[in-house]
Design an enzyme around this catalytic site. Structure first.
Site, PDB file in Angstrom:
ATOM      1  N   ASP A 182      45.980  41.143  35.081  1.00  0.00           N
ATOM      2  CA  ASP A 182      46.170  40.629  36.446  1.00  0.00           C
ATOM      3  C   ASP A 182      47.618  40.695  36.886  1.00  0.00           C
ATOM      4  OD1 ASP A 182      43.653  38.002  36.241  1.00  0.00           O
ATOM      5  OD2 ASP A 182      43.549  40.173  36.458  1.00  0.00           O
ATOM      6  N   LYS A 209      43.320  29.709  39.523  1.00  0.00           N
ATOM      7  CA  LYS A 209      42.048  30.179  40.121  1.00  0.00           C
ATOM      8  C   LYS A 209      41.046  30.461  39.016  1.00  0.00           C
ATOM      9  CE  LYS A 209      41.407  34.728  41.219  1.00  0.00           C
ATOM     10  NZ  LYS A 209      40.151  35.291  40.726  1.00  0.00           N
ATOM     11  N   ASN A 210      41.488  31.143  37.960  1.00  0.00           N
ATOM     12  CA  ASN A 210      40.541  31.591  36.926  1.00  0.00           C
ATOM     13  C   ASN A 210      40.158  30.492  35.951  1.00  0.00           C
ATOM     14  OD1 ASN A 210      40.543  33.976  38.225  1.00  0.00           O
ATOM     15  ND2 ASN A 210      41.835  35.057  36.764  1.00  0.00           N
ATOM     16  N   ARG A 223      42.219  35.010  48.613  1.00  0.00           N
ATOM     17  CA  ARG A 223      41.226  34.621  47.593  1.00  0.00           C
ATOM     18  C   ARG A 223      41.898  33.880  46.449  1.00  0.00           C
ATOM     19  NH1 ARG A 223      38.743  39.126  44.847  1.00  0.00           N
ATOM     20  NH2 ARG A 223      38.289  37.384  43.463  1.00  0.00           N
ATOM     21  N   ARG A 240      32.692  38.187  43.164  1.00  0.00           N
ATOM     22  CA  ARG A 240      32.141  38.735  41.928  1.00  0.00           C
ATOM     23  C   ARG A 240      31.978  37.671  40.870  1.00  0.00           C
ATOM     24  NH1 ARG A 240      32.205  42.162  43.975  1.00  0.00           N
ATOM     25  NH2 ARG A 240      34.335  41.900  44.608  1.00  0.00           N
ATOM     26  N   ARG A 261      31.670  46.229  37.593  1.00  0.00           N
ATOM     27  CA  ARG A 261      31.886  44.985  36.842  1.00  0.00           C
ATOM     28  C   ARG A 261      30.589  44.675  36.081  1.00  0.00           C
ATOM     29  NH1 ARG A 261      36.350  42.255  39.155  1.00  0.00           N
ATOM     30  NH2 ARG A 261      36.313  40.767  37.446  1.00  0.00           N
ATOM     31  N   PRO A 262      30.326  45.412  34.991  1.00  0.00           N
ATOM     32  CA  PRO A 262      29.062  45.197  34.261  1.00  0.00           C
ATOM     33  C   PRO A 262      28.997  43.778  33.686  1.00  0.00           C
ATOM     34  CG  PRO A 262      30.545  46.609  33.023  1.00  0.00           C
ATOM     35  CD  PRO A 262      31.187  46.376  34.349  1.00  0.00           C
ATOM     36  N   ILE A 263      27.784  43.306  33.462  1.00  0.00           N
ATOM     37  CA  ILE A 263      27.622  41.964  32.872  1.00  0.00           C
ATOM     38  C   ILE A 263      26.715  42.034  31.642  1.00  0.00           C
ATOM     39  CG2 ILE A 263      28.033  40.689  35.022  1.00  0.00           C
ATOM     40  CD1 ILE A 263      24.962  40.447  35.269  1.00  0.00           C
ATOM     41  N   ASP A 264      26.690  43.214  31.017  1.00  0.00           N
ATOM     42  CA  ASP A 264      25.798  43.408  29.857  1.00  0.00           C
ATOM     43  C   ASP A 264      26.059  42.401  28.733  1.00  0.00           C
ATOM     44  OD1 ASP A 264      28.199  45.105  30.008  1.00  0.00           O
ATOM     45  OD2 ASP A 264      27.738  45.538  27.926  1.00  0.00           O
ATOM     46  N   CYS A 306      33.599  46.287  42.301  1.00  0.00           N
ATOM     47  CA  CYS A 306      34.654  45.761  43.180  1.00  0.00           C
ATOM     48  C   CYS A 306      35.803  46.759  43.155  1.00  0.00           C
ATOM     49  CB  CYS A 306      35.113  44.407  42.671  1.00  0.00           C
ATOM     50  SG  CYS A 306      36.070  44.549  41.170  1.00  0.00           S
ATOM     51  N   ILE A 354      42.215  47.484  30.477  1.00  0.00           N
ATOM     52  CA  ILE A 354      41.103  46.538  30.672  1.00  0.00           C
ATOM     53  C   ILE A 354      40.122  47.010  31.744  1.00  0.00           C
ATOM     54  CG2 ILE A 354      40.485  44.140  31.251  1.00  0.00           C
ATOM     55  CD1 ILE A 354      42.076  44.224  28.684  1.00  0.00           C
TER      56      ILE A 354
HETATM   57  C1  EPZ Z   1      38.258  37.605  34.432  1.00  0.00           C
HETATM   58  O1  EPZ Z   1      37.356  38.553  34.961  1.00  0.00           O
HETATM   59  C2  EPZ Z   1      39.189  37.239  35.571  1.00  0.00           C
HETATM   60  N1  EPZ Z   1      38.421  36.634  36.670  1.00  0.00           N
HETATM   61  C3  EPZ Z   1      39.901  38.504  36.060  1.00  0.00           C
HETATM   62  O2  EPZ Z   1      40.831  38.096  37.070  1.00  0.00           O
HETATM   63  C4  EPZ Z   1      40.680  39.103  34.894  1.00  0.00           C
HETATM   64  O3  EPZ Z   1      41.273  40.311  35.319  1.00  0.00           O
HETATM   65  C5  EPZ Z   1      39.730  39.378  33.721  1.00  0.00           C
HETATM   66  O4  EPZ Z   1      39.036  38.166  33.368  1.00  0.00           O
HETATM   67  C6  EPZ Z   1      40.460  39.884  32.496  1.00  0.00           C
HETATM   68  O5  EPZ Z   1      41.423  38.947  32.112  1.00  0.00           O
HETATM   69  C7  EPZ Z   1      38.072  35.338  36.570  1.00  0.00           C
HETATM   70  O6  EPZ Z   1      38.351  34.684  35.586  1.00  0.00           O
HETATM   71  C8  EPZ Z   1      37.324  34.757  37.738  1.00  0.00           C
HETATM   72  P1  EPZ Z   1      36.193  40.428  31.633  1.00  0.00           P
HETATM   73  P2  EPZ Z   1      36.060  39.002  34.097  1.00  0.00           P
HETATM   74  O7  EPZ Z   1      34.768  40.046  31.508  1.00  0.00           O
HETATM   75  O8  EPZ Z   1      35.526  37.811  33.377  1.00  0.00           O
HETATM   76  C9  EPZ Z   1      34.215  44.691  30.984  1.00  0.00           C
HETATM   77  C10 EPZ Z   1      41.881  38.158  39.172  1.00  0.00           C
HETATM   78  O9  EPZ Z   1      42.571  38.991  39.761  1.00  0.00           O
HETATM   79  N2  EPZ Z   1      32.957  43.943  30.818  1.00  0.00           N
HETATM   80  O10 EPZ Z   1      37.168  39.952  30.617  1.00  0.00           O
HETATM   81  O11 EPZ Z   1      35.160  39.761  34.973  1.00  0.00           O
HETATM   82  C11 EPZ Z   1      34.725  44.618  32.423  1.00  0.00           C
HETATM   83  O12 EPZ Z   1      34.147  45.617  33.214  1.00  0.00           O
HETATM   84  C12 EPZ Z   1      40.646  38.595  38.413  1.00  0.00           C
HETATM   85  O13 EPZ Z   1      42.128  36.925  39.125  1.00  0.00           O
HETATM   86  C13 EPZ Z   1      31.825  44.624  30.385  1.00  0.00           C
HETATM   87  O14 EPZ Z   1      31.848  45.852  30.176  1.00  0.00           O
HETATM   88  O15 EPZ Z   1      36.754  39.987  33.061  1.00  0.00           O
HETATM   89  C14 EPZ Z   1      36.212  44.835  32.257  1.00  0.00           C
HETATM   90  O16 EPZ Z   1      36.465  46.221  32.152  1.00  0.00           O
HETATM   91  C15 EPZ Z   1      40.438  40.101  38.466  1.00  0.00           C
HETATM   92  N3  EPZ Z   1      30.673  43.937  30.238  1.00  0.00           N
HETATM   93  C16 EPZ Z   1      36.511  44.183  30.905  1.00  0.00           C
HETATM   94  O17 EPZ Z   1      35.254  44.056  30.228  1.00  0.00           O
HETATM   95  C17 EPZ Z   1      30.590  42.586  30.452  1.00  0.00           C
HETATM   96  O18 EPZ Z   1      29.490  42.002  30.260  1.00  0.00           O
HETATM   97  C18 EPZ Z   1      37.139  42.797  31.036  1.00  0.00           C
HETATM   98  O19 EPZ Z   1      36.249  42.027  31.788  1.00  0.00           O
HETATM   99  C19 EPZ Z   1      31.743  41.915  30.884  1.00  0.00           C
HETATM  100  C20 EPZ Z   1      32.917  42.605  31.047  1.00  0.00           C
END
Ligand code: EPZ
Length: 418
Positions: free
Chosen positions: A307, A22-23, A399, A92, A121-124, A116, A329
């Site tokens: 995950d 999926k990812n 999902r 998301r 889920r910040p995107i900064d 969620c 995480i």
């Molecule tokens: C991906 O999410 C996966 N989703 C998640 O899988 C997975 O848990 C995660 O990576 C970590 O491995 C997909 O690939 C679609 P991150 P993502 O950005 O990209 C913080 C599942 O169950 N963060 O690595 O959103 C964030 O809040 C899903 O399949 C910021 O602060 O994960 C989190 O605490 C759930 N600012 C941490 O970093 C940002 O701009 C990791 O997030 C981005 C992230």
């Protein structure tokens, strides 16, 4: 509302072919918008998140066709560069379209993905990196508007955390930037490597994927290609945990051992044997009763995957001894604990730490899924709980898992969807 009815405890037997990841498919679907022609994506799992991604791609004006796990996307008529809130809220990870829309059309407008079940889920990091590449971004009332005044220009980006999504968005955008971009402290997940392979087949020039420093030389033209998605390592861990909690032997096909190494050491610590008699075919042999695992600490890849935390926690609920989980995480990724306790698990949560005291037995109950991997944890625990368990709120599970009840039934689980 649909429910899964699972009757424990029955040994599982047979073999399972692991679905496409999926990812990996989600960022690759976004990246396919760069090419402006037809792309074919193989080994694509039939899951809700793919359905929603296809709705977004069709909303943008592209054509899609999905037949027996082969997905064709024709983005030649892409005519929009905004994603409506209704679609953004459904998934998301639709933020992953941001980079592709900017690279293809020079503009993008979408709503903030919103929090969620795992916390905000910040995107900064996504936005900071895009600004460095030359994207003008305004955020107001939960709407992000992006535009490219001059050309996008490659640069050196350092991520404060190896964010998977930020790494993916920046790889996709940088592929269409003029000049060279480096992403330091990049995520190293296998899905990043798969995305790089897809981009390079399309004509991009990405190197270093899988390491902490990824280099991208921008290109102008992208070509139509075919690509097959890597297996879903979290789905593989889920079915291994199902075997482990029911004292079963199970064969898993099409899963390379190296992408689940950190989980394999946990299975071995709990008393399972994992054998690989032929390439990418894993055999798990489980003991009568599992041993507890000292500490499972979730970390960015190649550390233990967040995950899989809920899934392995479900496995340890009946292990002999105390197991400790540290979720580093996500902010709140223990929502499955209260539901596992309804089945008789003994778990205490202190902030980022969860302590699991192994109990002798779990007993079936009515439980409600809270998030995608939390639902998978409930399925694992229900297989090991005496009597009948009913799991509701299956949208979460659907999902990310393709045909989970059909697959488990094929290896002798007593499971039905009503
Ligand atoms: C991906 O999410 C996966 N989703 C998640 O899988 C997975 O848990 C995660 O990576 C970590 O491995 C997909 O690939 C679609 P991150 P993502 O950005 O990209 C913080 C599942 O169950 N963060 O690595 O959103 C964030 O809040 C899903 O399949 C910021 O602060 O994960 C989190 O605490 C759930 N600012 C941490 O970093 C940002 O701009 C990791 O997030 C981005 C992230």
């Amino acid at each position: 509302m649909q429910k899964l009815i699972i009757e424990g405890v029955h040994q599982l037997e047979g073999e399972i072919k692991i679905q496409g990841a999926k990812n990996s498919v989600l960022p690759i679907l976004a990246a396919s918008l760069l090419c402006g022609e037809k792309c074919v994506v193989g080994n694509c799992p039939k899951i809700l998140d793919v359905d929603i991604s296809l709705k977004i791609i069709e909303y943008l004006g592209c054509k899609t066709k999905f037949a027996d796990s082969k997905l064709t996307i024709d983005s030649s008529n892409l005519s929009k560069n905004e994603i409506p809130e209704s679609l953004m809220r459904k998934m998301r990870s639709s933020i992953i379209f941001l980079g592709a829309l900017i690279a293809r059309t020079g503009r993008a407008k979408l709503t903030l993905p919103g929090g969620c079940e795992l916390g905000p889920r910040p995107i900064d990091m996504h936005l900071e990196g895009l600004r460095q590449l030359g994207v003008k971004i305004t955020e107001s009332h939960g709407i992000i508007e992006c535009s490219v005044m001059k050309k996008l220009k490659g640069c050196n980006i350092v991520l404060s955390f190896p964010s998977v999504g930020a790494t993916e968005n920046l790889m996709i955008t940088a592929s269409a930037c003029e000049g060279k971009t480096t992403i330091s402290n990049a995520a190293r997940e296998p899905e990043i490597v798969d995305l790089a392979a897809f981009l390079n087949k399309m004509g991009a020039n990405v190197s270093g994927a899988g390491s902490s420093t990824i280099t991208i030389e921008g290109t102008k033209k992208f070509y139509t290609i075919e690509h097959s998605i890597i297996p879903d390592r979290i789905a593989a861990i889920t079915y291994m945990a199902a075997a482990a909690v029911t004292g079963s032997k199970l064969t898993l096909r099409e899963i390379p051992r190296e992408i689940i190494n950190s989980a394999i050491s946990i299975f071995e610590e709990s008393g399972c044997a994992i054998k690989e008699y032929e390439k990418n075919v894993l055999n798990i042999i489980s003991p009568e009763r599992l041993q507890s695992v000292k500490t499972v600490r979730t970390m960015p890849y190649p550390g233990f995957p967040t995950d899989a935390q809920a899934i392995i926690m479900a496995m340890t609920t009946m292990s002999f001894g105390t197991s400790v989980f540290v979720e580093t995480i996500f902010e709140s990724r223990f929502k499955h604990v209260s539901e596992l306790m309804r089945l008789g698990a003994d778990i205490k949560v202190e902030g980022k730490v969860a302590i699991v005291e192994g109990v002798k037995r779990l007993s079936g109950a009515n439980v409600t899924a809270t998030d995608l991997r939390g639902s998978a944890a409930l399925v694992v625990a229900a297989l090991a709980a005496e009597g009948e368990t009913a799991i509701s709120n299956l949208t979460h599970l659907d999902r990310g898992y393709e045909d989970i009840e059909k697959i488990l039934k094929s290896v002798k689980a007593k499971i039905k969807r009503v």
